[in-house]
Design an enzyme around this catalytic site. Structure first.
Site, short mmCIF file in Angstrom:
data_model
loop_
_atom_site.label_atom_id
_atom_site.label_comp_id
_atom_site.label_asym_id
_atom_site.label_seq_id
_atom_site.Cartn_x
_atom_site.Cartn_y
_atom_site.Cartn_z
N LYS A 192 0.87 -1.20 0.00
CA LYS A 192 0.00 0.00 0.00
C LYS A 192 0.89 1.23 0.00
CE LYS A 192 -4.51 0.87 0.31
NZ LYS A 192 -5.60 -0.04 -0.08
P1 NAD Z 1 -12.69 7.52 -3.21
O1 NAD Z 1 -11.64 8.54 -3.11
O2 NAD Z 1 -13.23 7.18 -4.55
O3 NAD Z 1 -13.92 7.92 -2.27
C1 NAD Z 1 -13.75 8.22 -0.92
C2 NAD Z 1 -15.04 8.79 -0.37
O4 NAD Z 1 -14.89 9.01 1.02
C3 NAD Z 1 -15.39 10.14 -0.99
O5 NAD Z 1 -16.78 10.20 -1.19
C4 NAD Z 1 -14.96 11.12 0.10
O6 NAD Z 1 -15.66 12.33 0.06
C5 NAD Z 1 -15.30 10.33 1.33
N1 NAD Z 1 -14.62 10.84 2.53
C6 NAD Z 1 -13.31 11.20 2.64
N2 NAD Z 1 -13.07 11.66 3.88
C7 NAD Z 1 -14.24 11.58 4.56
C8 NAD Z 1 -14.64 11.91 5.88
N3 NAD Z 1 -13.77 12.40 6.76
N4 NAD Z 1 -15.92 11.68 6.25
C9 NAD Z 1 -16.81 11.17 5.37
N5 NAD Z 1 -16.49 10.85 4.09
C10 NAD Z 1 -15.23 11.06 3.70
O7 NAD Z 1 -12.12 6.21 -2.48
P2 NAD Z 1 -12.57 4.69 -2.65
O8 NAD Z 1 -11.65 4.07 -3.63
O9 NAD Z 1 -14.05 4.63 -2.87
O10 NAD Z 1 -12.19 4.11 -1.23
C11 NAD Z 1 -13.06 4.17 -0.10
C12 NAD Z 1 -12.66 3.12 0.92
O11 NAD Z 1 -12.70 1.83 0.31
C13 NAD Z 1 -11.24 3.24 1.48
O12 NAD Z 1 -11.22 2.77 2.80
C14 NAD Z 1 -10.44 2.30 0.59
O13 NAD Z 1 -9.24 1.86 1.19
C15 NAD Z 1 -11.45 1.18 0.44
N6 NAD Z 1 -11.22 0.31 -0.71
C16 NAD Z 1 -11.18 0.78 -1.97
C17 NAD Z 1 -11.02 -0.08 -3.04
C18 NAD Z 1 -11.04 0.38 -4.47
O14 NAD Z 1 -11.06 -0.48 -5.36
N7 NAD Z 1 -11.07 1.66 -4.77
C19 NAD Z 1 -10.85 -1.45 -2.80
C20 NAD Z 1 -10.91 -1.91 -1.49
C21 NAD Z 1 -11.11 -1.03 -0.46
#
Ligand code: NAD
Length: 438
Positions: free
Chosen positions: A124
């Site tokens: 990561k």
């Molecule tokens: P992203 O950047 O597309 O979206 C993140 C979202 O979280 C946004 O809507 C943002 O506004 C919101 N956010 C950020 N800070 C915040 C806060 N303090 N309070 C409330 N909302 C807040 O990211 P993503 O890829 O959708 O990832 C989201 C989660 O899923 C993370 O924990 C990431 O590690 C996990 N994840 C992502 C993937 C992937 O394929 N993208 C895979 C597995 C896990």
């Protein structure tokens, strides 16, 4: 002004936490590791190896900003474990990125890949800055300088990054192009597979954008079947409306599940009639957040967590559901789209209150699984259809769900420790077979 230069203590991302209190995400993950290791009687030396990453890379790199000023940025790449295959895991752009959080997230990638039976390890990375404050040109230069600085520390058969919070397919296109033009060209072989989550035309795969949401929705379906719960006509609340949150909501809506509340970094919205997730996705793409979306009533964070629903999908950041939230949440299921959204204390309360949890290591592993399919296609110069990707993902998720729940039942433990235990069994088998060199 470069906010990466403004050093400040790492703070909890949960605004409810006591001011200045630091949530030690890595220690939390180490705790789960220890508990699950005891369940599967993992040898002490294997546990010791898995409790720390193999490599921790920290890079400071300068970037010319639109103003002409030079900003100095701090980037991390953690390579936790590669006994099963190349390191694999996302790159996060967020102002709260820390070394320890990357260590926690990298180790969770090792468990996820092991649970999903992928020939990949855990990694990561991230850059500590707020991408929303930078232009597209600046984001491109920041990405390219970071990937250039990582150099041969990443590579298609060594360490394969992907999108995470604050990064997307465009970021991966820049990352791949930089690697191909700096390190990759020396080997005269195609190295598109250095990152996954790329746009389709640049070597991405069908089904990657929705993959994490799709995997999560499969898990919710299996849970509903087990519990004899009817999804059609039920309600969901989603925190975080980026990649994971928005696709989860859109796919759930196809099953007749109505999203009655949603929130992101800009605030929280409520609509008892249900939001149209596709329209909201379009709005967020255009405006950058849910703020100002006309079809919902703005509510405070505290009220958001009290709303009654059937399913709650945290899809933002870690440590969002602590004691305060867990004590008041009115839901049947928490399906963890985000990594580490529940604190251990929060989880204890949820379980006591009879709320089921589909844990991150299982529930959001659809992302890395389809990333693996993209990597395989790149390595073999193949292009699979969406139907092929979808079918493989469904089989993989079903297997992992079944194994997790079987383990949890057999060991009389939580689904989280069940998922960890399945992963650790695979890792300890390989360590037992290969032993430690020399
Ligand atoms: P992203 O950047 O597309 O979206 C993140 C979202 O979280 C946004 O809507 C943002 O506004 C919101 N956010 C950020 N800070 C915040 C806060 N303090 N309070 C409330 N909302 C807040 O990211 P993503 O890829 O959708 O990832 C989201 C989660 O899923 C993370 O924990 C990431 O590690 C996990 N994840 C992502 C993937 C992937 O394929 N993208 C895979 C597995 C896990």
């Amino acid at each position: 002004m470069n906010d990466s230069l403004q050093a400040r203590p790492s703070q909890s991302t949960n605004p409810e936490a006591t001011a200045g209190e630091r949530y030690d995400f890595f220690r939390v993950v180490q705790g789960y590791l220890r508990d699950a290791a005891a369940l599967v009687e993992m040898p002490e030396d294997t546990l010791t190896i898995l409790s720390q990453p193999k490599q921790e890379i920290i890079i400071h790199f300068p970037v010319r900003l639109d103003s002409g000023e030079i900003g100095l940025f701090k980037g991390y790449r953690i390579q936790h474990n590669n006994i099963l295959g190349p390191y694999k895991g996302g790159i996060r752009y967020h102002e709260a990125v820390t070394l320890d959080d990357c260590k926690a997230l990298a180790s969770m990638m090792t468990w996820k890949c092991a649970l999903m039976n992928l020939p990949l390890g855990g990694g990561k990375g991230g850059i500590k800055f707020d991408p929303r404050k930078y232009s597209s040109g600046e984001l491109e230069r920041i990405t390219r300088r970071f990937i250039h600085a990582l150099g041969s520390n990443i590579g298609p058969s060594h360490d394969v990054p992907a999108p995470d919070v604050g990064t997307n397919a465009q970021t991966m296109a820049w990352a791949m192009d930089t690697y191909v033009n700096t390190v990759g060209y020396l080997s005269h072989t195609s190295s598109k597979g250095v990152v996954t989550g790329k746009p389709l035309a640049s070597g991405g795969t069908h089904g990657r954008a929705k993959a994490t949401g799709q995997g999560l929705v499969h898990c919710i379906r299996y849970w509903a079947e087990e519990k004899d719960f009817t999804l059609e006509g039920s309600t969901v609340i989603v925190q975080g409306f980026g990649n994971v949150g928005s696709y989860s909501a859109a796919l759930l809506s196809k099953l007749g599940v109505s999203m009655i509340a949603v929130g992101d970094h800009s605030g929280y919205l409520y609509n008892p009639e249900g939001f149209n997730p596709h329209k909201l996705q379009e709005y967020v793409r255009k405006h950058g957040s849910v703020a100002g979306y006309p079809a919902g009533q703005s509510i405070p964070r505290e009220q958001f967590f009290r709303l009654k629903c059937d399913i709650f999908v945290p899809a933002a950041l870690e440590n969002q559901i602590g004691v305060a939230e867990a004590s008041v949440m009115d839901t049947k299921l928490i399906a963890e789209g985000a990594n580490g959204p529940c604190s251990p204390e929060g989880e204890r309360i949820l379980i006591e209150r009879g709320i089921d949890i589909l844990p991150d290591v299982l529930a959001n592993s659809g992302g890395v699984t389809v990333s693996y399919y993209e990597w395989v296609q790149n390595n073999r110069s193949e292009s699979w259809t969406l139907e092929e990707v979808d079918a493989r993902l469904e089989v993989a998720m079903k297997r992992a769900y079944r194994k997790t729940m079987e383990m949890a039942r057999q060991k009389n433990t939580t689904a989280r420790l069940g998922a960890y235990a399945v992963a650790l069994q695979r890792l300890m088998t390989v360590y037992a077979e290969r032993r430690i060199w020399p």
